[in-house]
Motif scaffolding. Structure first.
Motif, short mmCIF file in Angstrom:
data_model
loop_
_atom_site.label_atom_id
_atom_site.label_comp_id
_atom_site.label_asym_id
_atom_site.label_seq_id
_atom_site.Cartn_x
_atom_site.Cartn_y
_atom_site.Cartn_z
N ARG A 79 18.68 5.30 -9.02
CA ARG A 79 19.05 5.18 -7.61
C ARG A 79 17.80 5.14 -6.73
O ARG A 79 17.69 4.36 -5.79
N MET A 81 14.79 4.14 -7.59
CA MET A 81 14.11 2.85 -7.75
C MET A 81 14.86 1.77 -6.97
O MET A 81 14.24 0.96 -6.29
N ASP A 82 16.18 1.75 -7.10
CA ASP A 82 16.99 0.79 -6.34
C ASP A 82 16.68 0.89 -4.86
O ASP A 82 16.58 -0.11 -4.16
N THR A 83 16.55 2.14 -4.39
CA THR A 83 16.29 2.36 -2.98
C THR A 83 14.94 1.78 -2.57
O THR A 83 14.83 1.08 -1.58
N TYR A 84 13.91 2.06 -3.39
CA TYR A 84 12.58 1.55 -3.04
C TYR A 84 12.56 0.03 -3.03
O TYR A 84 12.01 -0.59 -2.14
N VAL A 85 13.20 -0.55 -4.02
CA VAL A 85 13.23 -2.01 -4.11
C VAL A 85 13.98 -2.59 -2.91
O VAL A 85 13.52 -3.52 -2.25
N SER A 86 15.13 -2.01 -2.60
CA SER A 86 15.95 -2.56 -1.52
C SER A 86 15.29 -2.45 -0.16
O SER A 86 15.49 -3.30 0.69
N PHE A 87 14.56 -1.38 0.06
CA PHE A 87 14.02 -1.15 1.39
C PHE A 87 12.56 -1.57 1.53
O PHE A 87 12.00 -1.52 2.61
N ALA A 88 11.91 -1.96 0.42
CA ALA A 88 10.48 -2.27 0.47
C ALA A 88 10.18 -3.30 1.56
O ALA A 88 10.98 -4.21 1.76
N PRO A 89 9.09 -3.15 2.28
CA PRO A 89 8.03 -2.16 2.12
C PRO A 89 8.28 -0.85 2.90
O PRO A 89 7.39 -0.01 2.92
N ARG A 90 9.45 -0.72 3.53
CA ARG A 90 9.77 0.59 4.10
C ARG A 90 9.88 1.55 2.92
O ARG A 90 10.46 1.22 1.91
N GLY A 91 9.38 2.73 3.03
CA GLY A 91 9.58 3.69 1.96
C GLY A 91 8.38 3.92 1.08
O GLY A 91 8.43 4.66 0.11
N ILE A 92 7.27 3.28 1.44
CA ILE A 92 6.09 3.42 0.57
C ILE A 92 5.57 4.86 0.54
O ILE A 92 5.14 5.35 -0.48
N TYR A 95 7.70 6.86 -1.69
CA TYR A 95 7.41 6.41 -3.05
C TYR A 95 6.17 7.09 -3.60
O TYR A 95 6.17 7.63 -4.70
N MET A 99 7.00 9.55 -6.67
CA MET A 99 6.80 8.93 -7.98
C MET A 99 5.99 9.78 -8.97
O MET A 99 6.41 9.99 -10.09
N TYR B 35 3.57 -0.74 -6.73
CA TYR B 35 4.40 -0.96 -5.55
C TYR B 35 4.25 -2.39 -5.04
O TYR B 35 5.22 -3.09 -4.80
N VAL B 39 7.45 -3.54 -7.06
CA VAL B 39 8.54 -3.10 -6.19
C VAL B 39 8.80 -4.11 -5.06
O VAL B 39 9.92 -4.60 -4.91
N ILE B 40 7.76 -4.46 -4.33
CA ILE B 40 7.96 -5.37 -3.20
C ILE B 40 8.45 -6.75 -3.66
O ILE B 40 9.45 -7.25 -3.15
N GLY B 43 11.99 -6.67 -4.53
CA GLY B 43 12.78 -6.57 -3.31
C GLY B 43 12.95 -7.93 -2.66
O GLY B 43 14.06 -8.31 -2.29
N LEU B 54 21.82 -2.00 -3.16
CA LEU B 54 22.30 -0.69 -2.70
C LEU B 54 23.57 -0.81 -1.85
O LEU B 54 24.09 0.18 -1.38
#
Ligand SMILES: [Fe+2]
Lengths: 601, 79
Positions: A79, A81-92, A95, A99, B35, B39-40, B43, B54
């Protein structure tokens, strides 16, 4: 004779860790780690609780067949990881902070648990004994199996557990089936916590303060909340509008955008609480109640044959909402797990595993009419006396009947008394085993206890504990409330309503006109605990005696602790709290201690 | 799904010690690299595919946000 099946349920690593022992499907013991470690909301592995539970039940770790953890660490990680991916680059930022912890530690919780358990006793193949339940399944199990129902709808609502924030399940006999869920980040718990944070209280701790503040305000911001923060469907399901929240991506709950929406900054904890804050609290409480009622109403439509509802998850500790659920009569019967927070997940995890794997081997029905939350350690008079001697305390031993009579008299003379009896309660409330008790008729009692004992400025009244036989005479609730989880109205105050409008803010609480002002809130509500003789004989007799003297079958009941400390667990804790606070007397087992007799020589 | 889970379990078994090792020595810099390079892009990729992993989006069309569930919980795995 069949071999006993012993299961330990564990909840930890997030908030309020706890351990529980389930033997052949019955909860024998459960202890929250903070009570033993004396660290408030302790979330570390509950090593002390496990040791204590084994000791109380005369078991070794090798006698335990299964150890069930209340949630699944890897799903939680997924969850994240999903969150970081979905919101990137918000959330760095979040993270980078979380992490390293996950990679080095949290992903290896099982290993960590094994190490901890090994420190108690080395057992071969212990890793095979460790099982993993699901967060909301644990909550659901903790709400259904201890309930008196053979069949019920189960609703769990909390901040978030793994991916889930809300779940619906059907409980039938030994079986629980989850039917639907709402997933992170859409969460009523996190919505409420966002407002808790906005109002300057601690998240995961100050939520009940928001609830207590709400009656001072008017629900002026309800429409704004619906319009901007949440999308609510006809069936009560919801999503949050995430551009207003930061909790998914940041280390805080809310930010500028939320502040701008309400035209105010997050209240600093030392900043004065004003009418705006009260109105905000009233609004979010209102919204929460409306959504929960809508959810429940629609669930009833989906399952018209089910008459029983079980609730758990942190949001089920909102006793004002619970009171409305009861009053709505959408479901005929409602049962709420008293340890609805994550600590209660330990009970649920253990029960879930037992019912899934063993219940078929046991013919006898495990259902009881009453789930006794007193699941901690009991201290004999002998043990208590040893402690008192160690502290050179001055005390008197009194027989049961004398003890009751004398304590009731002291109470009627407005003395505030620490009351330590029986096993400790499991769950966030003191229910008469580790309580501070006092006379509810005294207008100044609320202030006195707050200033002299709890060391806080209280805008909330205390809770009443009332003899079950008299609850309807004094309050408008139609049911018993043995776990202090329901709010109802104080009767006989109907004309008084509106009288408080001339007082501003917290002045209101000081001007309440009621037979029992110390436990009456500004909207003439009370957070009620009922007690029957079979549930708790000692406090029942005490209130009965107090009733004889005062005609009031009610006492003030608040937890036995001072501010920012966990509730006292042992006679040592109790004595220290007694001496370090303004308590007038303490009753510990059959011993009576008077404050101004201590250390006089 | 079952197969997938078994596979995951195997993978986890092997990467656990590696992860531990990395976790101890991984500098914030390499975390940053992950990241920016994993990650980015993932995304962005999901966004291009219009995937909402999500389920963040508000939807006027949907008449419910409930997600129905049939799968029973297992107690053996950490996932
Ligand atoms: Fe929870």
């Amino acid at each position: 004779m069949k071999k006993d099946i012993n299961i330990i349920g564990i909840s930890c690593y997030y908030h309020d860790s706890a351990a529980a022992l389930i033997q052949n499907g019955t909860v024998l013991s459960a202890i929250q780690e903070e009570r033993l470690s004396r660290i408030k909301h302790d979330s570390s592995f509950p090593i002390n609780s496990i040791k204590e539970i084994l000791r109380i039940n005369k078991l070794n770790l090798s006698d335990i067949d299964h150890i069930v953890f209340y949630e699944k660490p890897f799903i939680k990680f997924e969850r994240l990881m999903d969150t970081y991916v979905s919101f990137a680059p918000r959330g760095i930022r979040s993270y980078l902070k979380s992490m390293p912890l996950w990679i080095s530690e949290k992903l290896f919780q099982k290993k960590n648990m094994i190490n901890q358990l090994n420190s108690i006793e080395k057992i071969k193949n212990i890793e095979k004994k460790i099982k993993f339940s699901e967060h909301h399944f644990s909550h659901a199990a903790s709400a259904f199996y201890p309930s008196p129902f053979k069949e019920a709808l189960i609703l769990t609502i909390d901040g978030v557990g793994e991916k889930v924030t809300t779940s619906v399940a059907i409980g039938r006999g030994s079986d629980i089936k989850i039917t639907k869920e709402i997933h992170f980040p859409h969460s009523l718990g996190l919505l409420y916590s966002s407002f808790t944070h906005f109002l300057g209280f601690k998240v995961n701790d100050g939520e009940y303060k928001v609830m207590g503040l709400a009656p001072y305000g008017k629900s002026l911001y309800k429409d704004l909340i619906y319009k901007k923060l949440i999308d609510l469907k006809e069936d009560g399901s919801f999503r949050l509008r995430m551009n207003y929240f930061e909790f998914a991506t940041d280390l805080k709950m809310i930010g500028k955008k939320f502040e701008n929406l309400f035209g105010s900054n997050i209240r600093k904890s030392n900043e004065k609480i004003n009418q705006f804050h009260m109105d905000i609290a009233a609004s979010i409480q209102d919204v929460l109640e409306e959504i929960i009622l809508k959810l429940i109403m629609n669930l009833k439509k989906n399952y018209p044959k089910l008459n029983n509802l079980c609730l758990a998850g942190g949001v089920a500790l909102n006793c004002v909402a619970n009171g409305k659920i009861h009053k709505s009569k959408i479901f005929e019967n409602v049962w709420i797990q008293p340890a609805s927070g994550d600590a209660g997940g330990s009970i649920g995890a253990g029960l879930a595993y037992w019912y899934k794997n063993y219940s078929k081997d046991y013919e006898d029905d495990k259902k009881k009419n009453y789930f006794d939350p007193r699941l901690g350690t009991e201290y004999s008079n002998e043990k208590i006396e040893n402690v008192l001697k160690k502290f050179n305390a001055k005390y008197r031993y009194l027989k049961d009947s004398e003890l009751i009579r004398e304590t009731a008299h002291l109470l009627s003379e407005k003395k505030v008394i620490g009351w330590f009896q029986d096993k400790m309660e499991f769950g966030p409330r003191a229910l008469g085993s580790r309580s501070i008790i006092a006379d509810p008729r005294d207008q100044f009692m609320q202030k006195k206890i707050n200033m002299k004992i709890k060391y806080r400025e209280g805008f909330r009244p205390f809770a009443p504990i009332v003899l079950e036989d008299y609850v309807k005479k004094f309050f408008d609730i139609e049911t018993i409330s043995p776990y202090m989880l329901l709010v109802g109205q104080v009767k006989g105050c109907e004309e008084q309503k509106g009288n408080l409008d001339k007082f501003i803010g917290f002045e209101k609480l000081k001007n309440i006109k009621s037979l029992i002002p110390a436990v009456t809130h500004v909207n003439y509500s009370a957070r009620i605990q009922t007690v029957s003789q079979s549930q708790n004989k000692k406090i029942y007799s005490l209130i009965q005696e107090f009733h004889k003297i005062t005609k009031i079958p009610i006492l003030v009941n608040t937890s036995f602790n001072i501010k920012d400390e966990p509730i006292v667990e042992s006679p040592e804790n109790a004595f220290k709290c007694f001496m370090g606070s303004g308590l007038d007397y303490m009753v510990c087992g059959n011993f009576l201690l008077k404050k101004n007799e201590q250390y006089n020589d | 799904m079952r197969y997938f889970k078994r596979l995951l379990k195997k993978i986890f078994k092997y990467i656990q010690p590696v992860g531990r090792f990395i976790g101890r020595f991984l500098s914030p810099l390499s975390l940053l690299l992950v990241y920016f390079f994993i990650v980015i892009p993932t995304g962005i990729f999901l966004k291009l595919l219009n995937k909402d992993a999500l389920n963040i989006k508000i939807s006027k069309k949907k008449n419910t946000y409930w997600i129905s569930r049939k799968e029973e919980p297992n107690f053996e795995e950490q996932f």
